[in-house]
Structure formats: C-alpha cells, structure tokens
Scaffold this motif. Structure first.
Motif, mmCIF file in Angstrom:
data_model
loop_
_atom_site.group_PDB
_atom_site.id
_atom_site.type_symbol
_atom_site.label_atom_id
_atom_site.label_comp_id
_atom_site.label_asym_id
_atom_site.label_seq_id
_atom_site.Cartn_x
_atom_site.Cartn_y
_atom_site.Cartn_z
ATOM 1 N N UNK A 193 2.823 -18.626 -7.499
ATOM 2 C CA UNK A 193 3.584 -17.394 -7.241
ATOM 3 C C UNK A 193 2.686 -16.267 -6.726
ATOM 4 N N UNK A 194 3.243 -15.500 -5.847
ATOM 5 C CA UNK A 194 2.559 -14.317 -5.321
ATOM 6 C C UNK A 194 3.141 -13.114 -6.035
ATOM 7 N N UNK A 195 2.325 -12.390 -6.748
ATOM 8 C CA UNK A 195 2.801 -11.223 -7.484
ATOM 9 C C UNK A 195 2.808 -9.981 -6.619
ATOM 10 N N UNK A 196 3.086 -8.843 -7.233
ATOM 11 C CA UNK A 196 3.123 -7.586 -6.492
ATOM 12 C C UNK A 196 1.759 -7.234 -5.899
ATOM 13 N N UNK A 197 1.804 -6.661 -4.699
ATOM 14 C CA UNK A 197 0.588 -6.201 -4.031
ATOM 15 C C UNK A 197 0.850 -4.776 -3.562
ATOM 16 N N UNK A 198 -0.047 -3.881 -3.898
ATOM 17 C CA UNK A 198 0.084 -2.472 -3.557
ATOM 18 C C UNK A 198 -1.017 -2.090 -2.573
ATOM 19 N N UNK A 199 -0.656 -1.417 -1.478
ATOM 20 C CA UNK A 199 -1.647 -0.906 -0.516
ATOM 21 C C UNK A 199 -1.941 0.542 -0.883
ATOM 22 N N UNK A 200 -3.226 0.853 -1.055
ATOM 23 C CA UNK A 200 -3.646 2.192 -1.465
ATOM 24 C C UNK A 200 -4.495 2.799 -0.357
ATOM 25 N N UNK A 201 -3.987 3.860 0.276
ATOM 26 C CA UNK A 201 -4.767 4.500 1.344
ATOM 27 C C UNK A 201 -5.949 5.268 0.768
ATOM 28 N N UNK A 202 -6.878 5.574 1.610
ATOM 29 C CA UNK A 202 -8.068 6.329 1.234
ATOM 30 C C UNK A 202 -9.050 6.229 2.373
ATOM 31 N N UNK A 203 -10.314 6.528 2.112
ATOM 32 C CA UNK A 203 -11.315 6.379 3.167
ATOM 33 C C UNK A 203 -11.293 4.963 3.755
ATOM 34 N N UNK A 204 -11.021 3.977 2.897
ATOM 35 C CA UNK A 204 -10.804 2.580 3.321
ATOM 36 C C UNK A 204 -9.540 2.098 2.631
ATOM 37 N N UNK A 205 -8.613 1.543 3.404
ATOM 38 C CA UNK A 205 -7.385 1.009 2.827
ATOM 39 C C UNK A 205 -7.734 -0.144 1.893
#
Length: 113
Positions: free
Chosen positions: A38-50
């Motif tokens: 299973x693939x769980x939740x993935x969150x993209x967090x912006x910043x100096x490097x994504x």
C-alpha cells in the motif's frame, strides 16, 4: 489515521512516523513503495527545496541500524512537522505502510541513481 493541522504544522500522533525526502526522489520512492504494497499519504512541503513527506506506521520490532541518506530524515510522533502551504501528493485514505517499506523504497532508489 486522519492527519490534522495546527498552526501550519502537520500533527503526527504517537503511532505515526514520517520520512522526509527531497522531491526529486519522491516519484521514484512512491513507485517502489507502490510495487511492494500500500502507498500511504504523501505530503509535498514547499521551502528552499521542495520536500516529500511519506506517512508510515512504526515498525513493531526495534528499528534496524539502517541509516537514511543524508538528504532524508525521520519524524517520529507525537510531534508537529512544519508544513506551511503544503499539498497532498497522495491524500490520506486507508492504512499506512510500515516505515520499513518506506526505508526499503528509499534504499532501492538511492542505490540506483
């Protein structure tokens, strides 16, 4: 587990972990993870490097001596993870994968650059 936000932070409960990797690894890690279960939740967090944050359940056994690559890190609950202006790459739904599966996917991706 339904993730929740407080003050621009993702709140990890005691029974949740997250593994943060550079976004440049994210698609390959998620592909490897999906091929094993299973693939769980993935969150993209912006910043100096994504960055991508893979939510997972802790291993039942003591953590092996596997050390993450230098650009990756663990977040163990209970904890708040800074996540201002983030977005879901894979929204929360269903069970979380074991953190060992996430580690294995990262190891596979980083072994074959």
């Amino acid at each position: 587990m339904e993730p929740r936000y407080v003050d621009d932070c993702l709140v990890l409960d005691e029974d949740v972990m997250a593994v943060e990797v550079p976004a440049s690894w994210g698609a390959e890690v998620s592909h490897q993870l999906r091929s094993t279960g299973p693939l769980g939740p993935i969150l993209a967090i912006p910043g100096p490097r994504l960055r991508w944050l893979f939510l997972a359940q802790p291993d039942a056994e003591p953590e092996p001596r596997y050390v993450l690559p230098p650009d990756a890190r663990y977040w163990r609950g209970p904890r708040r993870v800074p996540a201002r202006a983030s977005r879901w790459v894979v929204p929360p739904a269903g069970a979380l994968p074991p953190v060992g599966a996430v580690r294995c996917a990262i190891r596979t991706v980083r072994r074959f650059p």
